[in-house]
Design a protein around this motif. Structure first.
Motif, PDB file in Angstrom:
ATOM      1  N   UNK A   1      41.235 -46.981 -23.898  1.00 45.83           N
ATOM      2  CA  UNK A   1      42.318 -47.005 -24.894  1.00 45.83           C
ATOM      3  C   UNK A   1      42.164 -48.144 -25.878  1.00 45.83           C
ATOM      4  N   UNK A   2      42.805 -47.960 -27.031  1.00 41.58           N
ATOM      5  CA  UNK A   2      42.873 -49.020 -28.035  1.00 41.58           C
ATOM      6  C   UNK A   2      44.103 -49.868 -27.762  1.00 41.58           C
ATOM      7  N   UNK A   3      43.940 -51.185 -27.811  1.00 36.10           N
ATOM      8  CA  UNK A   3      45.055 -52.110 -27.592  1.00 36.10           C
ATOM      9  C   UNK A   3      45.552 -52.619 -28.943  1.00 36.10           C
ATOM     10  N   UNK A   4      46.719 -52.151 -29.343  1.00 38.67           N
ATOM     11  CA  UNK A   4      47.327 -52.548 -30.613  1.00 38.67           C
ATOM     12  C   UNK A   4      47.738 -54.022 -30.532  1.00 38.67           C
ATOM     13  N   UNK A   5      47.211 -54.886 -31.414  1.00 38.54           N
ATOM     14  CA  UNK A   5      47.584 -56.303 -31.366  1.00 38.54           C
ATOM     15  C   UNK A   5      49.075 -56.543 -31.553  1.00 38.54           C
ATOM     16  N   UNK A   6      49.776 -55.613 -32.211  1.00 35.92           N
ATOM     17  CA  UNK A   6      51.225 -55.756 -32.373  1.00 35.92           C
ATOM     18  C   UNK A   6      51.940 -55.757 -31.025  1.00 35.92           C
ATOM     19  N   UNK A   7      51.328 -55.104 -30.022  1.00 33.26           N
ATOM     20  CA  UNK A   7      51.967 -55.017 -28.713  1.00 33.26           C
ATOM     21  C   UNK A   7      51.889 -56.315 -27.923  1.00 33.26           C
ATOM     22  N   UNK A   8      51.209 -57.308 -28.472  1.00 36.98           N
ATOM     23  CA  UNK A   8      51.145 -58.615 -27.823  1.00 36.98           C
ATOM     24  C   UNK A   8      51.681 -59.723 -28.728  1.00 36.98           C
ATOM     25  N   UNK A   9      52.290 -59.345 -29.839  1.00 35.77           N
ATOM     26  CA  UNK A   9      52.758 -60.316 -30.830  1.00 35.77           C
ATOM     27  C   UNK A   9      54.193 -60.745 -30.489  1.00 35.77           C
ATOM     28  N   UNK A  10      54.397 -62.001 -30.091  1.00 37.71           N
ATOM     29  CA  UNK A  10      55.730 -62.444 -29.663  1.00 37.71           C
ATOM     30  C   UNK A  10      56.759 -62.511 -30.784  1.00 37.71           C
ATOM     31  N   UNK A  11      56.351 -62.236 -32.022  1.00 34.85           N
ATOM     32  CA  UNK A  11      57.339 -62.184 -33.102  1.00 34.85           C
ATOM     33  C   UNK A  11      58.239 -60.966 -32.971  1.00 34.85           C
ATOM     34  N   UNK A  12      57.810 -59.984 -32.200  1.00 30.29           N
ATOM     35  CA  UNK A  12      58.596 -58.769 -32.012  1.00 30.29           C
ATOM     36  C   UNK A  12      59.457 -58.891 -30.752  1.00 30.29           C
ATOM     37  N   UNK A  13      60.745 -58.598 -30.896  1.00 33.59           N
ATOM     38  CA  UNK A  13      61.677 -58.733 -29.781  1.00 33.59           C
ATOM     39  C   UNK A  13      61.242 -57.908 -28.579  1.00 33.59           C
ATOM     40  N   UNK A  14      60.805 -56.684 -28.818  1.00 39.11           N
ATOM     41  CA  UNK A  14      60.418 -55.819 -27.704  1.00 39.11           C
ATOM     42  C   UNK A  14      59.236 -56.408 -26.929  1.00 39.11           C
ATOM     43  N   UNK A  15      58.321 -57.074 -27.622  1.00 41.03           N
ATOM     44  CA  UNK A  15      57.186 -57.695 -26.942  1.00 41.03           C
ATOM     45  C   UNK A  15      57.659 -58.814 -26.017  1.00 41.03           C
ATOM     46  N   UNK A  16      58.614 -59.610 -26.468  1.00 43.24           N
ATOM     47  CA  UNK A  16      59.125 -60.692 -25.615  1.00 43.24           C
ATOM     48  C   UNK A  16      59.906 -60.139 -24.427  1.00 43.24           C
ATOM     49  N   UNK A  17      60.627 -59.032 -24.637  1.00 42.28           N
ATOM     50  CA  UNK A  17      61.281 -58.379 -23.497  1.00 42.28           C
ATOM     51  C   UNK A  17      60.241 -57.957 -22.466  1.00 42.28           C
ATOM     52  N   UNK A  18      59.149 -57.393 -22.955  1.00 46.46           N
ATOM     53  CA  UNK A  18      58.097 -56.861 -22.079  1.00 46.46           C
ATOM     54  C   UNK A  18      57.369 -57.961 -21.326  1.00 46.46           C
ATOM     55  N   UNK A  19      57.063 -59.051 -22.030  1.00 56.56           N
ATOM     56  CA  UNK A  19      56.197 -60.077 -21.441  1.00 56.56           C
ATOM     57  C   UNK A  19      56.953 -61.246 -20.819  1.00 56.56           C
ATOM     58  N   UNK A  20      58.219 -61.443 -21.214  1.00 54.72           N
ATOM     59  CA  UNK A  20      58.973 -62.587 -20.712  1.00 54.72           C
ATOM     60  C   UNK A  20      60.223 -62.185 -19.929  1.00 54.72           C
TER      61      UNK A  20
END
Length: 312
Positions: free
Chosen positions: A177-196
């Motif tokens: 699969x391709x890993x979208x860099x946006x999915x690891x960008x902490x500027x996005x609220x959903x990413x911080x929900x996912x990772x933190x």
């Protein structure tokens, strides 16, 4: 596919089969394919389930090389035995880049689906994040009910499947699969929900939080469906206050939401609805209240006069 389906790939296939069987859907489907693990596993699952499948790959053009990523995803789909189309879009709508990209994506998918349902790769983890976002915004039961498994023309067969399973399924099948860099960008609220946030909740509460949030969404969706069925359907361009004033708040607000939607309102929040409801339940001669909608970028103005609600 170079690998043999293991337990994760079989789990995805069975989720697609169950979704398809429960809805009596036609054998022809489209899959919204980003190239990421979730949509790639979904595509493989749809093909393994024997569905006639076309991959629709939206190129938002927001990153360097996005066209190459889209073409690569389409090539993978064709190699697996699916049809594939790349859909370039212009992301220039209102509401910020995320909202504009979402609007452009769904418009492109709807235009290209050729009457087929469009399957989306949202997983149980996405559902849990959606519920947490709704909880944090105080958006009410409708938001906490999360995403529906079927909201025509979009289907979400993987709402009971974990993100770890889609990635494992791809590995079992030899898919990269391709890993979208946006999915690891902490500027996005959903990413911080996912990772933190979710990992912290899992640690503090002893695990099972994502599953519990998804169960909560399913239960609230059932409740919402029952209440929606009980709410009287509004008719006409105006709404008589006397017709709805005696209803329980949960039903009255559903009538107001349906009426406002019929008048062109969109993206209503709990705050918007509460302000309109106050024209019925807390009337003291206040002026109009504005909600998103209307024409030419205007907001819809809702007012009360002579016991009648009007929106223009």
């Amino acid at each position: 596919m170079t690998g043999r389906p293991g337990p994760a790939a079989l789990r995805v296939r069975r989720a697609v089969e169950a979704w398809h069987r429960d809805r009596g859907a036609p054998p022809r489907v489209a899959v919204a394919l980003s190239g990421g693990a979730d949509s790639l596993a979904l595509l493989a699952g749809a093909l393994a389930a024997g569905l006639e499948t076309t991959a629709l790959v939206v190129d938002h053009g927001l990153q360097d090389g996005s066209r190459d990523v889209a073409e690569s995803a389409a090539a993978t789909a064709r190699r697996l035995g699916a049809g594939a189309r790349v859909l370039p879009v212009a992301v220039d709508g209102a509401g910020g880049p995320e909202a504009a990209a979402r609007s452009a994506r769904y418009a492109a998918l709807d235009a290209a689906r050729d009457g087929a349902p469009v399957l989306l790769g949202h997983t149980l983890d996405d559902q849990a994040e959606t519920v947490l976002l709704g909880l944090g915004r105080g958006s009410g039961a409708r938001s906490l009910a999360g995403m529906a498994a079927w909201a025509e023309p979009y289907g979400r067969p993987l709402l009971g499947v974990r993100r770890t399973e889609t990635r494992a399924g791809c590995a079992e099948l030899g898919l990269v699969p391709w890993d979208d860099p946006h999915n690891a960008d902490p500027r996005y609220t959903r990413v911080r929900l996912r990772t933190e946030v979710l990992p912290l909740l899992e640690d503090v509460l002893g695990g099972g939080v994502a599953e519990a949030l998804a169960r909560t969404a399913a239960q609230l969706r059932d409740d919402n469906d029952a209440l929606d069925a009980l709410a009287p359907a509004p008719s006409g361009e105006e709404l008589a206050v006397a017709d709805i004033a005696g209803l329980p708040p949960a039903l009255r607000r559903r009538v107001l939401r349906a009426w406002l939607a019929g008048r062109g309102a969109r993206a209503l929040t709990a705050g918007h609805l509460a302000a309109v409801d106050a024209l019925v339940s807390d009337w003291h001669g206040q002026g109009p209240t504005a909600v998103p909608g209307g024409t030419s970028g205007r907001r819809l103005q809702v007012s009360r006069a002579g016991g009648i609600l009007s929106a223009w």
